[in-house]
Motif scaffolding. Structure first.
Motif, PDB file in Angstrom:
ATOM      1  N   TYR A 423       1.074  -1.362   0.198  1.00  0.00           N
ATOM      2  CA  TYR A 423       0.109  -0.505   0.121  1.00  0.00           C
ATOM      3  C   TYR A 423       1.186   1.005   0.030  1.00  0.00           C
ATOM      4  N   LEU A 424       0.952   1.764  -0.758  1.00  0.00           N
ATOM      5  CA  LEU A 424       1.484   3.674  -0.295  1.00  0.00           C
ATOM      6  C   LEU A 424       0.817   3.967  -0.295  1.00  0.00           C
ATOM      7  N   PHE A 425       1.885   5.076   0.978  1.00  0.00           N
ATOM      8  CA  PHE A 425       1.384   6.166   1.702  1.00  0.00           C
ATOM      9  C   PHE A 425       1.109   7.655   0.241  1.00  0.00           C
ATOM     10  N   GLU A 426       0.910   8.521   0.730  1.00  0.00           N
ATOM     11  CA  GLU A 426       0.258   9.780   0.247  1.00  0.00           C
ATOM     12  C   GLU A 426       1.994  10.500   1.091  1.00  0.00           C
ATOM     13  N   ASP A 427       1.688  10.607   2.274  1.00  0.00           N
ATOM     14  CA  ASP A 427       2.863  10.633   3.057  1.00  0.00           C
ATOM     15  C   ASP A 427       4.309  10.337   2.876  1.00  0.00           C
ATOM     16  N   LEU A 428       5.171  10.742   3.337  1.00  0.00           N
ATOM     17  CA  LEU A 428       6.980  10.374   3.353  1.00  0.00           C
ATOM     18  C   LEU A 428       7.150  10.674   4.823  1.00  0.00           C
ATOM     19  N   LEU A 429       7.650   9.430   5.375  1.00  0.00           N
ATOM     20  CA  LEU A 429       8.420   9.971   6.617  1.00  0.00           C
ATOM     21  C   LEU A 429       9.850   9.744   7.116  1.00  0.00           C
ATOM     22  N   ARG A 430      10.617  10.538   7.034  1.00  0.00           N
ATOM     23  CA  ARG A 430      12.163  10.817   6.410  1.00  0.00           C
ATOM     24  C   ARG A 430      13.064  10.105   8.149  1.00  0.00           C
ATOM     25  N   GLY A 431      13.632   9.346   7.898  1.00  0.00           N
ATOM     26  CA  GLY A 431      14.584   9.024   8.711  1.00  0.00           C
ATOM     27  C   GLY A 431      15.103   9.678   9.748  1.00  0.00           C
ATOM     28  N   PRO A 432      16.325  10.042  10.882  1.00  0.00           N
ATOM     29  CA  PRO A 432      16.691  10.663  10.654  1.00  0.00           C
ATOM     30  C   PRO A 432      18.036  11.261  10.035  1.00  0.00           C
ATOM     31  N   GLY A 433      18.660  12.547  10.274  1.00  0.00           N
ATOM     32  CA  GLY A 433      19.409  12.703   9.536  1.00  0.00           C
ATOM     33  C   GLY A 433      18.946  13.124   7.932  1.00  0.00           C
ATOM     34  N   ILE A 434      18.328  13.153   7.334  1.00  0.00           N
ATOM     35  CA  ILE A 434      17.749  13.142   6.047  1.00  0.00           C
ATOM     36  C   ILE A 434      16.783  14.364   5.864  1.00  0.00           C
ATOM     37  N   VAL A 435      17.424  15.375   4.896  1.00  0.00           N
ATOM     38  CA  VAL A 435      17.030  16.268   4.534  1.00  0.00           C
ATOM     39  C   VAL A 435      15.636  15.901   3.566  1.00  0.00           C
ATOM     40  N   PRO A 436      15.341  17.342   3.719  1.00  0.00           N
ATOM     41  CA  PRO A 436      13.873  17.343   2.260  1.00  0.00           C
ATOM     42  C   PRO A 436      14.167  17.226   1.286  1.00  0.00           C
ATOM     43  N   ASP A 437      15.669  17.867   0.674  1.00  0.00           N
ATOM     44  CA  ASP A 437      15.841  17.994  -0.690  1.00  0.00           C
ATOM     45  C   ASP A 437      16.340  16.612  -1.292  1.00  0.00           C
ATOM     46  N   VAL A 438      16.493  15.794  -0.023  1.00  0.00           N
ATOM     47  CA  VAL A 438      16.811  14.950  -0.609  1.00  0.00           C
ATOM     48  C   VAL A 438      15.854  14.015  -1.723  1.00  0.00           C
ATOM     49  N   ALA A 439      14.758  13.441  -1.363  1.00  0.00           N
ATOM     50  CA  ALA A 439      13.315  13.636  -1.899  1.00  0.00           C
ATOM     51  C   ALA A 439      13.471  13.356  -3.194  1.00  0.00           C
ATOM     52  N   GLU A 440      13.836  15.174  -3.954  1.00  0.00           N
ATOM     53  CA  GLU A 440      13.813  15.190  -4.949  1.00  0.00           C
ATOM     54  C   GLU A 440      14.712  14.440  -5.655  1.00  0.00           C
ATOM     55  N   ARG A 441      15.970  14.048  -5.023  1.00  0.00           N
ATOM     56  CA  ARG A 441      16.985  13.218  -6.132  1.00  0.00           C
ATOM     57  C   ARG A 441      16.475  12.228  -5.669  1.00  0.00           C
ATOM     58  N   TYR A 442      15.997  11.105  -4.808  1.00  0.00           N
ATOM     59  CA  TYR A 442      15.943  10.034  -5.019  1.00  0.00           C
ATOM     60  C   TYR A 442      14.508   9.573  -6.317  1.00  0.00           C
ATOM     61  N   LEU A 443      13.564  10.690  -6.463  1.00  0.00           N
ATOM     62  CA  LEU A 443      13.091  10.923  -7.715  1.00  0.00           C
ATOM     63  C   LEU A 443      13.812  10.770  -9.036  1.00  0.00           C
ATOM     64  N   GLU A 444      14.427  11.784  -8.997  1.00  0.00           N
ATOM     65  CA  GLU A 444      15.180  11.796 -10.186  1.00  0.00           C
ATOM     66  C   GLU A 444      15.802  10.444 -10.769  1.00  0.00           C
ATOM     67  N   ARG A 445      16.900   9.854  -9.613  1.00  0.00           N
ATOM     68  CA  ARG A 445      17.384   8.478 -10.143  1.00  0.00           C
ATOM     69  C   ARG A 445      16.243   7.227  -9.796  1.00  0.00           C
ATOM     70  N   LEU A 446      15.248   7.845  -9.497  1.00  0.00           N
ATOM     71  CA  LEU A 446      13.604   6.637  -9.967  1.00  0.00           C
ATOM     72  C   LEU A 446      13.315   6.815 -11.230  1.00  0.00           C
ATOM     73  N   GLU A 447      14.127   7.641 -12.001  1.00  0.00           N
ATOM     74  CA  GLU A 447      13.043   8.060 -12.766  1.00  0.00           C
ATOM     75  C   GLU A 447      11.170   8.397 -12.980  1.00  0.00           C
ATOM     76  N   VAL A 448      10.849   9.027 -11.911  1.00  0.00           N
ATOM     77  CA  VAL A 448       9.754   9.447 -11.932  1.00  0.00           C
ATOM     78  C   VAL A 448       9.431  10.844 -11.511  1.00  0.00           C
TER      79      VAL A 448
END
Length: 560
Positions: A423-448
């Motif tokens: 089940y895909l939840f719409e909101d993100l839970l970040r682990g300790p030490g993870i900054v918000p802009d990391v999400a955008e980099r992951y989106l690029e890496r995952l080609e979405v």
């Protein structure tokens, strides 16, 4: 504890926090009902009183009207408050029970049975909550009128009481038969929910197959709908017939009273007979209101029983699952299953599936593939390893220490999972030490990144293909920052190019970050990406392959 006792216990438990309000509302209802009876007495007396008594009667009349107003409003407001609070409490308690219920019990109960309890049954009780105040006040008014009748004429009070008893017996018979019908209809509504899921989730398949489409619509769905309709009509007709007979009995009592007036009240003033008729005519309204609410009461009783059955089924919850969240564990050196076995409940006509005994160890930083034919027990093994199922035999160890019921939820926080039926939840839970802009980099890496972005910690959309949604689930797993990642056939919905990226780039990258990775896979061409391979067959580990044998993309396996 049976369902009836569970129902009574649940009702008491729901009412207990509000007993002062219930008591206060009951007292106000008694005041309002008694005032109505007193008002009828004043009206009857005023019809025959001399002119000199009119002013005093008007003052009493006004005072009683004020008491009726205060009593009725107070009783209605308190009942409405308690009813809505109970509905809110019921909804939250059901959600808590589901969240804390053992996963295997939830899986056996099935969604098409669970959703109607959370929606239809709770809504049925919510609807009845709007009527409960008028139901209670009407009962009080009827009781007050009966007291006044006893004061007017004891013989006619007995006749009226006899009629009410006969009417109550009719209503009891109708209610017993009606509730049985409501039970049958409610059971059929579970089937209807299953048919609705079939036509919604299987829309493409049904569009392609005329025979199946006709069967599910004309035979299954329509048959279930017609069965529910027929049962509901029969049950409601019983209540309607009993209600009409009860009303007729009231007029019959009035006719008897008028016909036998000279024998019943030979020496009584005219105010006695007029008061008697006046009270009976007035009582018809509250009595009809009580009788009219009985079908809703019957449906609410069925709904409460289904909720009580659900609560009884989920009566062995895990402790402290809803306690305030604690930071997840960040490190684990090894996870081991030692002699673990698990057997499913037997299905009629087949042998129960048994997994195990399983002996299996994962070291920190390993990439382990679990492979095998469909139905060999791969997902069951993973659920045992994750702590979603409790082993029936054997033990799961974390860093050599057994995982117990008390710390199983802490143990589960080591893992991030993407199941095949995730089940895909719409909101993100970040682990300790993870900054918000990391999400955008992951989106690029995952080609979405061209399809979705992260806005205020929420995906801008999840209306994507199955493979792209799985990439967002992988991103969630990445951001949570937990030490062990588990993927259940994650690459099955990916295109060949990204499947290769997953096995040859993403998994090694995660390993370099110190993650322990467990993958259920059928992609034998990429088995070389694993440090170890565990092969299952019919619930048993039948072969291992280690990194020392991974000399080709599909390593030779060593039997155990």
């Amino acid at each position: 504890m049976n369902a009836r006792h569970g129902l009574s216990a649940q009702i008491v438990q729901l009412l207990r926090p509000f007993w002062p309000i219930v008591l206060g509302g009951s007292l106000l209802g008694v005041v309002g009902g008694a005032s109505v009876a007193g008002l009828l007495a004043v009206v009857n007396r005023g019809l025959h009183a001399p002119q000199g008594d009119v002013m005093s009667l008007l003052l009493v009349f006004g005072g009683l009207c004020l008491l009726i107003l205060v009593g009725s409003i107070g009783a209605d407001m308190s009942a409405n408050f308690v009813g809505q609070r109970i509905i809110g409490s019921l909804r939250t308690s059901l959600a808590a029970e589901i969240l804390a219920a053992p996963i295997d019990q939830l899986e056996r109960y099935r969604t098409h049975r669970l959703i109607p309890v959370l929606t239809h049954d709770v809504d049925t009780i919510s609807d009845f909550a709007f009527y409960i105040s008028s139901f209670f006040v009407s009962l009080i008014i009827v009781a007050g009128c009966l007291v006044y009748l006893a004061v007017l004429s004891w013989p006619m009070f007995l006749v009226t009481g006899f009629v009410i008893i006969v009417g109550s017996l009719l209503q009891a018979y109708a209610r017993t038969r009606g509730v049985k019908g409501f039970h049958a209809a409610r059971h059929s509504e579970d089937e209807l929910q299953r048919h609705y899921r079939s036509i919604a989730e299987g829309a493409k398949e049904l569009r392609m197959n005329r025979q199946r489409r006709h069967r599910i619509y004309a035979e299954q769905l329509k048959g279930t709908v017609e069965r529910i309709s027929a049962v509901q009509i029969e049950s409601i007709n019983l209540f309607v017939t009993a209600r009409a007979l009860g009303t007729m009995l009231f007029f019959l009592v009035i006719g008897i009273a008028l016909a036998l007036r000279q024998w019943l009240w030979p020496d009584s003033p005219a105010s006695v007979s007029s008061g008697f008729v006046l009270v009976l005519l007035y009582m018809r309204g509250p009595v009809d209101q009580v009788i009219g609410i009985l079908p809703a009461l019957g449906r609410a009783q069925v709904a409460m029983r289904r909720i009580a059955e659900l609560s009884e089924l989920f009566s062995t919850p895990e402790a402290d699952l809803l306690a305030p969240a604690k930071p997840p564990a960040l490190e684990v050196q090894s996870i081991e299953m030692r002699g673990v076995s698990y057997a499913f409940q037997q299905v009629a006509g087949s042998q129960p599936f048994v997994l195990g005994p399983i002996d299996f160890r994962v070291q920190r930083g390993e990439i382990v593939f679990i492979v095998g034919e469909n139905g060999s027990g791969k997902t069951t093994l993973i659920k045992l390893l994750l702590g979603l199922y409790a082993p029936q035999n054997g033990v799961v160890l974390r860093d050599g220490a057994p995982v117990t019921a008390e710390d199983r939820d802490d143990y589960r926080q080591l893992f991030t999972t993407v199941f095949a039926d995730y089940y895909l939840f719409e909101d993100l839970l970040r682990g300790p030490g993870i900054v918000p802009d990391v999400a955008e980099r992951y989106l690029e890496r995952l080609e979405v990144a061209h399809k979705v972005s992260v806005e205020d910690g929420v995906f801008s959309t999840t209306d994507l293909s199955t493979g792209q949604r799985k990439r967002l689930a992988l991103m969630n797993a990445w951001l949570e920052g937990r030490p062990v990642l588990v993927f259940d056939e994650w690459a099955a919905d990916q295109d060949p190019a990204f499947r290769q990226i997953f096995y040859t780039e993403l998994l090694p990258d995660l390993k370099r970050l110190g993650k322990t990775i467990i993958v259920i896979s059928h992609d034998d061409r990429y088995f070389g990406a694993a440090d170890r391979i565990i092969r299952l067959k019919q619930g048993r580990i039948v072969a291992h392959a280690t990194e020392t044998t991974l000399v080709t993309p599909q390593p030779t396996e060593i039997s155990t």
